[in-house]
Design an enzyme around this catalytic site. Structure first.
Site: not given
Length: 468
Positions: A323, A396
């Protein structure tokens, strides 16, 4: 070692070398159509980064269709050739968890690959994209009854059973539907792959699979064989992700084939298949030197042939599940720089922080796995010296780091475009809406044209889910 230029110094990782030219692109980190135009602007698929940003905005995942499909076909052909004389070729299942969209599923179908999925959402995308149902596998350590029912109703080619309890669940649903469920057993073979502990999946103390050492695998075989509603297709092993050492695959294959032989000996059942999983590594930085599909296929064919010969058994049909090594290098993330600052470190060193308009919501891997990435200035060439920089996001969160260490031009500034390669695997797939940021879109490029594979989310999309 300290970084040169602009009076800024910082400690450099041992594997990271100061470039002679900050505009240089290391080929192993980028998709095959990436380059720079006469003005030094990054290009891919015949389009410039500036054009892509102007059309689609930033941040955005930019997928090189030609590269993705070439990598997929390379795996398909390498395994077909390497196993041609052993078991009439091996099947390649693209691991959709790395990145999947309807358009990608369509490429997989057109290019003759199978599809490995981990949820009803993933196999629904596969079916929508035209992948044959019997070429789709369903994994998962806690599949719901609804997912199992939907998989059997759709005619998926294999359900990879992960626990003793799941055997009974699959059998009961198959009995209700009046079908025979094709299953494989995921075996925990006790191999410690050399990778991050969160993505090593074949050692004993983790959530996946049926333990070989603990006897669960043998008990699972007996239970499946005893259910007329179940057809035991074979055994499956997956030892982890981002693996460069083929030695772990050799141990895994030996143990898996030993159980395969035991099933034939104890139950008189010759299983038609084994699946050796995926996890083949890719290059995120200059530190990584991954093997190519042909070498991986050749090495695995040698291992399987040798182990089957030593145990005196016929070679079963083999499948693998790449993958990351297909989707990862095919994509880069394009950001816009917002602010830069120099920060004093202990010992008088300094580090430059370059803030971009995305972050851990579109690439959690740095925070989650301590992953390393590279980056380059994409909107222009620079003659400024390189300074060791840290690319950070706008969230943040102090751990909101995209690229821990990279040499970027000392004159990188607000409004510049920055490209981070190798983000095609597990970045958009694991993206979040942290701080209520809409997730970036995915754009495929080819032959001078771009098209949206997954559209960018909007604030309206987020509000539509808010029931308040």
């Amino acid at each position: 070692m300290h970084s040169p230029g602009a009076g800024v110094t910082a400690i450099v990782p041992s594997w990271l070398q100061a470039p002679a030219d900050v505009n240089e692109l290391l080929p192993q980190l980028w998709s095959r159509t990436v380059g720079r135009d006469a003005d030094g602007v990054l290009t891919v698929g015949g389009l410039s980064a500036a054009e892509i940003a102007a059309t689609h905005g930033t941040p955005v995942f930019v997928l090189d269709e030609e590269d993705f499909r070439a990598r997929a076909v390379a795996y398909r052909d390498a395994f077909a050739d390497a196993f041609a004389d052993l078991c009439d070729g091996a099947d390649v299942y693209y691991a959709g968890k790395s990145f999947l969209a309807t358009g990608v599923a369509r490429w997989i179908a057109e290019d003759g690959l199978h599809l490995d999925t981990c949820s009803s959402g993933e196999f629904t995308l596969g079916l929508r994209g035209g992948v044959r149902p019997d070429w789709i596998a369903l994994h998962g350590n806690n599949k719901s009854r609804g997912e199992i029912r939907a998989a059997l109703q759709a005619g998926l080619g294999r359900i990879v059973v992960d626990s003793l309890e799941e055997i009974e669940v699959v059998a009961s649903i198959a009995r209700e539907l009046g079908v025979v469920a094709p299953v494989m057993l995921r075996v925990t073979v006790g191999v410690e792959a050399h990778t991050h502990s969160y993505i090593a999946t074949a050692h004993e103390d983790q959530k996946f699979g049926l333990s070989l050492a603990g006897g669960q695998a043998e008990l699972a075989v007996a239970r499946v064989v005893g259910h007329p509603e179940l057809q035991l297709r074979g055994l499956h092993s997956h030892i982890g992700s981002q693996i460069f050492d083929m030695g772990a695959f050799e141990v895994s294959a030996r143990r898996l084939l030993g159980l395969h032989h035991g099933v034939q000996r104890e139950h008189g059942v010759e299983l038609p298949e084994i699946d050796l999983g995926g996890g083949f590594g890719m290059a995120y930085t200059s530190e990584h030197q991954p093997l190519g599909p042909a070498e991986i296929a050749g090495r695995l064919a040698e291992i399987v042939a040798r182990e089957c010969l030593s145990q005196g058994i016929a070679v079963p049909k083999v499948s693998v599940e790449p993958g990351r090594s297909i989707s990862g290098p095919s994509t880069f993330t394009l950001y816009e720089v917002g602010t830069t600052k120099d920060v004093a470190l202990d010992g008088g060193a300094r580090r430059r922080y370059v803030s971009v308009d995305g972050g851990m919501s579109d690439n959690i891997r740095t925070a989650l796995y301590d992953a390393d990435y590279s980056a380059t200035l994409a909107s222009r060439a620079s003659t400024a010296p390189g300074v060791l920089s840290r690319v950070v996001g706008k969230h943040c969160e102090s751990g909101d780091v995209v690229v821990k260490d990279e040499f970027l031009p000392a004159d990188a500034a607000a409004g510049d475009l920055l490209a981070v390669p190798g983000t095609g695997a597990y970045c958009r797939s694991m993206a979040s809406n942290y701080n209520q940021l809409p997730r970036p879109g995915v754009v495929s490029v080819r032959d001078g044209a771009s098209r949206v594979l997954v559209r960018r989310e909007t604030p309206e999309d987020l509000l539509a889910l808010d029931a308040g």
